[in-house]
Motif scaffolding. Sequence first.
Motif, PDB file in Angstrom:
ATOM      1  N   PHE A 114      -9.354  -2.131   2.641  1.00  0.00           N
ATOM      2  CA  PHE A 114      -9.046  -3.421   1.614  1.00  0.00           C
ATOM      3  C   PHE A 114      -8.516  -4.673   2.250  1.00  0.00           C
ATOM      4  CE2 PHE A 114      -8.543   0.384  -1.073  1.00  0.00           C
ATOM      5  CZ  PHE A 114      -9.267  -0.031  -2.257  1.00  0.00           C
ATOM      6  N   GLY A 115      -9.135  -4.843   3.511  1.00  0.00           N
ATOM      7  CA  GLY A 115      -8.755  -6.362   4.035  1.00  0.00           C
ATOM      8  C   GLY A 115      -7.620  -6.263   4.851  1.00  0.00           C
ATOM      9  N   PRO A 116      -7.375  -7.486   5.828  1.00  0.00           N
ATOM     10  CA  PRO A 116      -6.419  -7.776   6.658  1.00  0.00           C
ATOM     11  C   PRO A 116      -4.801  -7.649   6.207  1.00  0.00           C
ATOM     12  CG  PRO A 116      -7.372  -9.685   6.166  1.00  0.00           C
ATOM     13  CD  PRO A 116      -8.106  -8.799   5.329  1.00  0.00           C
ATOM     14  N   THR A 117      -4.805  -7.887   5.049  1.00  0.00           N
ATOM     15  CA  THR A 117      -3.458  -7.653   4.507  1.00  0.00           C
ATOM     16  C   THR A 117      -2.603  -6.308   4.392  1.00  0.00           C
ATOM     17  OG1 THR A 117      -3.806  -7.887   1.903  1.00  0.00           O
ATOM     18  CG2 THR A 117      -3.431  -9.853   3.189  1.00  0.00           C
ATOM     19  N   LEU A 118      -3.408  -5.332   4.440  1.00  0.00           N
ATOM     20  CA  LEU A 118      -3.311  -3.957   4.647  1.00  0.00           C
ATOM     21  C   LEU A 118      -3.723  -3.301   5.668  1.00  0.00           C
ATOM     22  CD1 LEU A 118      -4.428  -3.295   0.855  1.00  0.00           C
ATOM     23  CD2 LEU A 118      -2.024  -2.869   1.635  1.00  0.00           C
ATOM     24  N   GLY A 119      -3.361  -1.999   6.051  1.00  0.00           N
ATOM     25  CA  GLY A 119      -3.653  -1.203   7.125  1.00  0.00           C
ATOM     26  C   GLY A 119      -2.624  -1.032   8.028  1.00  0.00           C
ATOM     27  N   GLN A 120      -1.446  -1.099   7.696  1.00  0.00           N
ATOM     28  CA  GLN A 120      -0.375  -0.949   8.878  1.00  0.00           C
ATOM     29  C   GLN A 120       0.422   0.110   9.078  1.00  0.00           C
ATOM     30  OE1 GLN A 120       2.092  -4.997   8.466  1.00  0.00           O
ATOM     31  NE2 GLN A 120       0.193  -5.807   7.195  1.00  0.00           N
ATOM     32  N   VAL A 121       0.217   1.347   8.249  1.00  0.00           N
ATOM     33  CA  VAL A 121       0.988   2.478   8.390  1.00  0.00           C
ATOM     34  C   VAL A 121       1.208   2.899   9.908  1.00  0.00           C
ATOM     35  CG1 VAL A 121       1.054   4.790   7.695  1.00  0.00           C
ATOM     36  CG2 VAL A 121       0.777   3.088   5.864  1.00  0.00           C
ATOM     37  N   GLU A 122       0.081   3.094  10.632  1.00  0.00           N
ATOM     38  CA  GLU A 122       0.151   3.652  11.614  1.00  0.00           C
ATOM     39  C   GLU A 122       0.978   2.622  12.650  1.00  0.00           C
ATOM     40  OE1 GLU A 122      -2.615   5.020  15.807  1.00  0.00           O
ATOM     41  OE2 GLU A 122      -3.527   4.211  14.134  1.00  0.00           O
ATOM     42  N   GLN A 123       0.804   1.533  12.662  1.00  0.00           N
ATOM     43  CA  GLN A 123       1.659   0.548  13.438  1.00  0.00           C
ATOM     44  C   GLN A 123       2.931   0.738  12.809  1.00  0.00           C
ATOM     45  OE1 GLN A 123       1.100  -3.439  12.647  1.00  0.00           O
ATOM     46  NE2 GLN A 123       2.616  -4.375  14.160  1.00  0.00           N
ATOM     47  N   SER A 124       3.484   0.733  11.840  1.00  0.00           N
ATOM     48  CA  SER A 124       4.844   1.011  11.246  1.00  0.00           C
ATOM     49  C   SER A 124       5.475   2.186  11.583  1.00  0.00           C
ATOM     50  CB  SER A 124       4.958   0.600   9.515  1.00  0.00           C
ATOM     51  OG  SER A 124       4.295  -0.422   9.263  1.00  0.00           O
ATOM     52  N   LEU A 125       4.654   3.287  11.562  1.00  0.00           N
ATOM     53  CA  LEU A 125       5.146   4.597  12.046  1.00  0.00           C
ATOM     54  C   LEU A 125       5.383   4.568  13.657  1.00  0.00           C
ATOM     55  CD1 LEU A 125       3.183   8.126  11.050  1.00  0.00           C
ATOM     56  CD2 LEU A 125       4.043   7.584  13.446  1.00  0.00           C
ATOM     57  N   ARG A 126       4.585   4.090  14.485  1.00  0.00           N
ATOM     58  CA  ARG A 126       4.975   3.975  15.939  1.00  0.00           C
ATOM     59  C   ARG A 126       6.227   2.983  15.901  1.00  0.00           C
ATOM     60  NH1 ARG A 126       1.054   5.922  19.209  1.00  0.00           N
ATOM     61  NH2 ARG A 126      -1.043   6.326  18.391  1.00  0.00           N
ATOM     62  N   ALA A 127       6.320   2.127  15.237  1.00  0.00           N
ATOM     63  CA  ALA A 127       7.634   1.108  15.396  1.00  0.00           C
ATOM     64  C   ALA A 127       8.893   1.852  15.117  1.00  0.00           C
ATOM     65  CB  ALA A 127       7.310  -0.106  14.739  1.00  0.00           C
ATOM     66  N   SER A 128       8.875   2.739  13.980  1.00  0.00           N
ATOM     67  CA  SER A 128       9.817   3.459  13.561  1.00  0.00           C
ATOM     68  C   SER A 128      10.363   4.587  14.614  1.00  0.00           C
ATOM     69  CB  SER A 128       9.791   4.242  12.136  1.00  0.00           C
ATOM     70  OG  SER A 128       8.573   5.295  12.421  1.00  0.00           O
ATOM     71  N   GLY A 129       9.444   4.972  15.713  1.00  0.00           N
ATOM     72  CA  GLY A 129      10.115   5.691  16.747  1.00  0.00           C
ATOM     73  C   GLY A 129       9.080   7.067  16.872  1.00  0.00           C
ATOM     74  N   TYR A 130       8.148   7.234  15.943  1.00  0.00           N
ATOM     75  CA  TYR A 130       7.360   8.496  16.101  1.00  0.00           C
ATOM     76  C   TYR A 130       5.864   8.028  16.414  1.00  0.00           C
ATOM     77  CZ  TYR A 130      11.256  10.460  13.521  1.00  0.00           C
ATOM     78  OH  TYR A 130      12.326  11.060  13.293  1.00  0.00           O
ATOM     79  N   THR A 131       4.909   8.959  16.610  1.00  0.00           N
ATOM     80  CA  THR A 131       3.584   8.709  16.885  1.00  0.00           C
ATOM     81  C   THR A 131       2.618   9.678  15.914  1.00  0.00           C
ATOM     82  OG1 THR A 131       3.279  10.831  18.347  1.00  0.00           O
ATOM     83  CG2 THR A 131       4.185   8.577  19.349  1.00  0.00           C
ATOM     84  N   PRO A 132       1.641   9.468  15.595  1.00  0.00           N
ATOM     85  CA  PRO A 132       0.585  10.185  14.722  1.00  0.00           C
ATOM     86  C   PRO A 132       0.570  11.458  15.194  1.00  0.00           C
ATOM     87  CG  PRO A 132      -0.272   8.049  15.013  1.00  0.00           C
ATOM     88  CD  PRO A 132       0.933   8.145  16.026  1.00  0.00           C
ATOM     89  N   GLU A 133       0.668  11.795  16.508  1.00  0.00           N
ATOM     90  CA  GLU A 133       0.701  13.101  17.022  1.00  0.00           C
ATOM     91  C   GLU A 133       2.071  14.156  16.598  1.00  0.00           C
ATOM     92  OE1 GLU A 133      -2.174  10.664  18.967  1.00  0.00           O
ATOM     93  OE2 GLU A 133       0.235  10.425  19.028  1.00  0.00           O
ATOM     94  N   ASP A 134       2.935  13.245  16.217  1.00  0.00           N
ATOM     95  CA  ASP A 134       4.074  14.166  15.773  1.00  0.00           C
ATOM     96  C   ASP A 134       4.012  14.747  14.482  1.00  0.00           C
ATOM     97  OD1 ASP A 134       5.483  13.325  18.108  1.00  0.00           O
ATOM     98  OD2 ASP A 134       6.219  11.453  17.504  1.00  0.00           O
ATOM     99  N   VAL A 135       3.098  14.166  13.504  1.00  0.00           N
ATOM    100  CA  VAL A 135       3.053  14.484  12.194  1.00  0.00           C
ATOM    101  C   VAL A 135       2.552  15.801  12.200  1.00  0.00           C
ATOM    102  CG1 VAL A 135       2.070  14.004  10.034  1.00  0.00           C
ATOM    103  CG2 VAL A 135       3.003  11.931  11.633  1.00  0.00           C
ATOM    104  N   ASP A 136       3.121  16.869  11.560  1.00  0.00           N
ATOM    105  CA  ASP A 136       2.382  18.164  11.284  1.00  0.00           C
ATOM    106  C   ASP A 136       1.978  18.434   9.822  1.00  0.00           C
ATOM    107  OD1 ASP A 136       4.440  19.449   9.622  1.00  0.00           O
ATOM    108  OD2 ASP A 136       5.503  19.169  11.554  1.00  0.00           O
ATOM    109  N   THR A 137       2.241  17.519   9.072  1.00  0.00           N
ATOM    110  CA  THR A 137       1.678  17.779   7.662  1.00  0.00           C
ATOM    111  C   THR A 137       1.516  16.361   6.933  1.00  0.00           C
ATOM    112  OG1 THR A 137       3.274  19.728   7.476  1.00  0.00           O
ATOM    113  CG2 THR A 137       2.158  18.878   5.325  1.00  0.00           C
ATOM    114  N   VAL A 138       0.342  16.326   6.223  1.00  0.00           N
ATOM    115  CA  VAL A 138       0.009  15.074   5.537  1.00  0.00           C
ATOM    116  C   VAL A 138      -0.209  15.432   4.148  1.00  0.00           C
ATOM    117  CG1 VAL A 138      -1.445  12.971   5.149  1.00  0.00           C
ATOM    118  CG2 VAL A 138      -0.785  13.796   7.652  1.00  0.00           C
ATOM    119  N   LEU A 139       0.687  14.930   3.270  1.00  0.00           N
ATOM    120  CA  LEU A 139       0.559  15.449   1.885  1.00  0.00           C
ATOM    121  C   LEU A 139      -0.069  14.103   1.299  1.00  0.00           C
ATOM    122  CD1 LEU A 139       4.065  17.135   1.069  1.00  0.00           C
ATOM    123  CD2 LEU A 139       2.078  17.916   1.890  1.00  0.00           C
TER     124      LEU A 139
END
Length: 327
Positions: A114-139
């Motif tokens: 949906f364009g450049p004003t969205l798409g920041q979840v991964e960046q926000s997750l990393r900034a919060s102290g975790y990595t995508p590899e740490d996630v074991d469940t996506v609901l």
Amino acid sequence: MSMNSSRWTRRGLAIAIGAGWVAAAQAELPAQQLEQAPGWFRMMVGEYEVTALYDGHTTLDTSLLKGMEQDDILRHLDALFIDADSGMQTAVNAFLIHTGENLVLVDAGSAACFGPTLGQVEQSLRASGYTPEDVDTVLMTHLHPDHVCGLVDDNGDAIYTNAELRASQDDADFWLDEERTQALPEADRAFFIMAQEAVAPYQDADRFNPFTPGDELLMGVVAQDTHGHTAGHASFMLNSDDDAMLVWGDVVHSYGVQFADPSVAIEFDTDPEQAIRTRETVLESAAEDKHWVAGAHMPFPGIGHVVKGEDGYRWVPIEFGPVTTDE
């Protein structure tokens, strides 16, 4: 030269020097910084750590709201200082839950759908102290692209490489049915194709496991039926100690209108009448039980309480504060 003329000369020199200092200071002033910090916000729900992750925002035309005259919609928005002349801003949020045994992501954001004003979840997750590899469940609350596209990167590969992906069986049956997709006019296929492409690498890795409402997906995390917005839209109730939170997905899109009048639907609702019934039930329960609410399209961080107002309901957002338990 007289004493007075000497004094004025010295004063003029001082003024000139001062003006030079001001000019130099102005010349060195940096440009305004117009970027925000990565968006994350953390709180505790009992023993569960909940981190709101900001994906970004989009702008919706007020004509997408159904069941209220435009003048009344604008009046509600204006009362909350929401300037809707060019549309109403709507946030997109995801939520990360650390239960002590699992790291659970609820929804994945929109990536590049949906364009450049969205798409920041991964960046926000990393900034919060975790990595995508740490996630074991996506609901997934549902499989609309602003929630599901963030499951994959630009190459179509899974971002959450160690996670089991879970969505309701009814939503999976609706959005992932290739025969249904091909039977649609080509202009109506986009949402279906985006959902299928986002889920595909998890299916291929045998890490896609649908659920049904009422299932306890993890300890203290129960799926609730909140369908209407989509055929299988689900919300997730977290219970830990004496605290609770409902992560309600797309129960509300416009807090400025739909709290005051829950009977207002939105164009994206698959079944608008059922979406209205669901919203009315969920808002009433949230106000009566006084549990926390986390909403995908509430102003970031999207967490707060619902209270009854003179007309309809009101949203009371959480205040920023330290991350503490009740101990």
